[in-house]
Write an enzyme that holds these catalytic residues in place. Structure first.
Site, PDB file in Angstrom:
ATOM      1  N   THR A 185     -12.220  27.706   1.830  1.00 49.64           N
ATOM      2  CA  THR A 185     -13.154  28.617   1.135  1.00 49.64           C
ATOM      3  C   THR A 185     -12.730  28.868  -0.318  1.00 49.64           C
ATOM      4  OG1 THR A 185     -11.909  30.430   2.112  1.00 49.64           O
ATOM      5  CG2 THR A 185     -13.970  29.818   3.152  1.00 49.64           C
ATOM      6  N   THR A 238      -9.675   9.553  -1.612  1.00 52.61           N
ATOM      7  CA  THR A 238      -9.730  11.013  -1.592  1.00 52.61           C
ATOM      8  C   THR A 238      -8.302  11.498  -1.884  1.00 52.61           C
ATOM      9  OG1 THR A 238      -9.691  10.936   0.826  1.00 52.61           O
ATOM     10  CG2 THR A 238     -11.817  11.299  -0.224  1.00 52.61           C
ATOM     11  N   THR A 268     -11.709  10.169   6.438  1.00 56.04           N
ATOM     12  CA  THR A 268     -12.575   9.006   6.642  1.00 56.04           C
ATOM     13  C   THR A 268     -11.880   7.702   6.285  1.00 56.04           C
ATOM     14  OG1 THR A 268     -14.470  10.341   6.070  1.00 56.04           O
ATOM     15  CG2 THR A 268     -14.769   7.967   5.988  1.00 56.04           C
TER      16      THR A 268
END
Lengths: 411, 411
Positions: free
Chosen positions: B411, B160, B197
């Site tokens: 957002t 990521t 993660t």
């Protein structure tokens, strides 16, 4: 939603540790830490022996003055508190203990008190010997300067990197007598590296039995200072002290006194006010956040979930960024150890539902949720829908300034 | 000082999940998260059914693919792993579970496998529905692209915000047969807000009994991935999977096999190498720190003390600042809950004694200690002098960049 008493009933006035009749204070700059420009030595004195109680850090590494206070409070009587900023007198071995004892001895000599009636508190750098010659040299002038009111000066002198002084008083009636409780607190400041010691000093003219005073202080601390968290690091010096000199001449307070709850609620209201001021002045804080967990099976589950959220660096940085990242809150309660079913969880930001049944709520809008996070103060309410227990904690975000403040060089 | 085996005996080579004979992999860019430019879909396939084992997050909030893996591993057999980056498929309810099941179904159809032989892993944003149409559309090309070697491409595609891919292999002999273990891991990256993660995939051609494989994996994880901490937040998706296809034709490994410990130590060496690469690539990390607690009464006490130090924001920011603030370490072990006597504590920075008998050590120099902290990697060794137990954790500092990375807007 919160079990705290309504502090509207006990409006907090300006004042502080000299608001209650019979208390005086004095401050001066002793130069305990050479770089400090602000007063660093504070003395609080009760004109007559006061019933005293204290609550201390549960850290196993304990500063010398904390050990001394515990010992001197065995008789539940005290008349003076000497407080220094700039040096924690922690991790200083036998010399540190002798230094704390000598401070109490000298203050006692100057005031004509048994040294066990004197309490000592320190906040500042860990592991540096106390400059005792400075304390000895300045004590006569400090005692000569005792006066009332001295609330603001005292609240200023105990600050480390606090940016605002924190003090106030509350007044109420018991047995038809006016009773005053005044107090001040410091915490969360850290211009140079040391623990962000929390110190709180409360004085009152209430007449109260010793065990009752300890009981009231413990209960109030559990609802106030034990409900705030800034970075999860607990100091070696945390101390809350209360002296009550009985000048109000009410009938001695104890849990069987018909107006016992008035005293307890007033004390709690004042301590809550001081505790929340500490959070608002948290290191680098830009957001004040009230985190409530409700619907937990037990109070312990509510506490675990709320503390995990308040301690999570990922949650705290999302608050700083104004990012309505509800997934990080789900994650934190998930690893908190609290008993929960993720598919029952509901989360609100202020009054907006963000999560229902463990998922992003139908009709919720990240844009609207972001507006809540953009405010300087907001609440996060987590309902586990698993039982009756509730808790509320008060905390702040973690900003780049927090890291900067705490990365400064010690040597 | 450390209970980890000497990985010098098991030098880690480049390779990865296709180093062991019989394993192929493929990657492509499916566009699961529109902004991503790098491959985001990875398939690992064993040419024949492999013994499989897994270790998963203990978070109570659990991603759908983790639930699926737990279920599919009941029979200890697997042949394919599909991994996507960009979407965690966590907090996605019944739809998320159906999506994970469909992924396994589709992979099984393409490869002619029972869907229970397919494992699914996801990492990325929490709470967003999986774009299943993209997975379905790209699966044929993914299967067609299966090849060996594909180690670097696979290690890149599961990243990521990791800044470097983490992969390697180890080779040794059992029953006179050459056995290979290859693996890759990702973690600690977070360009957009989601959980950091940890994913680790290990493949081997060893022949091994199912219970023995789970045992070896668990033991190795306890010494490696369970010894690293970056920010103390545990993900909803953490997964370590191992597939062993038996191509090496050694006698089936189990704890009674005379060369059992060779396999275990080789697996541990590879997993330690991958785990430490994750810490070195920690978000915003500028220092790699090895924290050892020795002389603890019990292993649990050693663990509590070491974790408190590694999680303390005050300690981590002092590492970032290069500030040899030993008082913060004393403070953290003090509130850790570990059984200790502060006056017995000794602390070393690399080989320099900083604290002896709970105080700043005679002859120690803050200037010299600061030189240790100025290095990109150093060790902090805390001796409680209270017993026989020892533990070592691996962690990093907390920088302003960490806060910046994690405050970015969702957002």
């Amino acid at each position: 939603m919160t079990s705290l008493p309504d502090s509207v009933q006990f409006p907090i006035g300006p004042g502080g540790v000299t608001s209650a009749p019979g208390f005086r204070a004095a401050t001066l700059l002793a130069g305990i830490k050479p770089s400090r420009k602000r007063d660093d030595l504070t003395l609080i004195v009760s004109d007559s022996p006061a019933t005293a109680a204290g609550i201390f850090t549960s850290n196993r590494v304990v500063a010398a003055p904390v050990r001394l206070c515990r010992r001197h409070l065995v008789g539940n009587l005290a008349q003076a508190i000497l407080i220094n900023a700039g040096n924690a007198n922690a991790c200083t071995g036998a010399q540190g203990m002798a230094d704390a004892e000598n401070s109490a001895l000298w203050v006692g000599q100057k005031l004509g008190l048994d040294p066990t009636r004197v309490l000592i508190c320190s906040t500042g750098t860990i592991g540096i010997p106390m400059p005792m010659e400075k304390i000895e040299a300045h004590l006569p002038r400090l005692v000569a300067g005792l006066t009332s009111p001295a609330d603001e000066a005292a609240a200023q002198a105990i600050m480390t990197t606090d940016t605002v002084p924190k003090h106030g008083h509350v007044r109420f009636t018991i047995d038809g007598k006016t009773v005053t409780i005044g107090g001040m607190a410091k915490g969360a400041g850290m211009i140079e590296p040391h623990m962000a010691t929390l110190l709180c000093f409360i004085t009152s003219d209430a007449q109260i039995e010793p065990e009752a005073l300890q009981l009231a202080l413990k209960a109030a601390a559990d609802l106030t200072f034990n409900r705030i968290t800034i970075d999860g690091d607990q100091s070696t010096n945390d101390t809350v002290l209360i002296l009550a000199n009985g000048h109000a001449k009410n009938n001695p307070l104890n849990p069987r006194h018909p107006e016992w709850s008035i005293f307890c609620n007033a004390l709690t209201a004042l301590m809550k006010d001081l505790a929340l001021r500490i959070v608002r002045d948290g290191e680098g804080a830009t957001r004040f956040v009230t985190v409530t967990v409700q619907g937990a099976p037990t109070p312990a589950d509510a506490d675990k979930a709320a503390r995990a959220v308040c301690r999570s660096l990922l949650v705290k940085t999302s608050w700083f960024g104004g990012d309505p990242n509800w997934g990080r809150i789900m994650d934190a309660i998930g690893y908190s150890g609290a008993e929960l079913d993720e598919h029952a969880v509901e989360i609100c930001f202020d009054n907006l539902v963000a999560v229902r049944n463990g998922r992003f709520a139908e009709g919720a809008s990240l844009e609207e949720l972001a507006k809540v996070y953009a405010q300087p103060a907001f609440s996060v309410t987590i309902d586990l829908h698993r039982g009756p227990a509730t808790t509320t904690l008060y905390t702040c975000d973690c900003s780049e300034a927090y890291v900067r403040i705490n990365a400064e060089y010690m040597t």
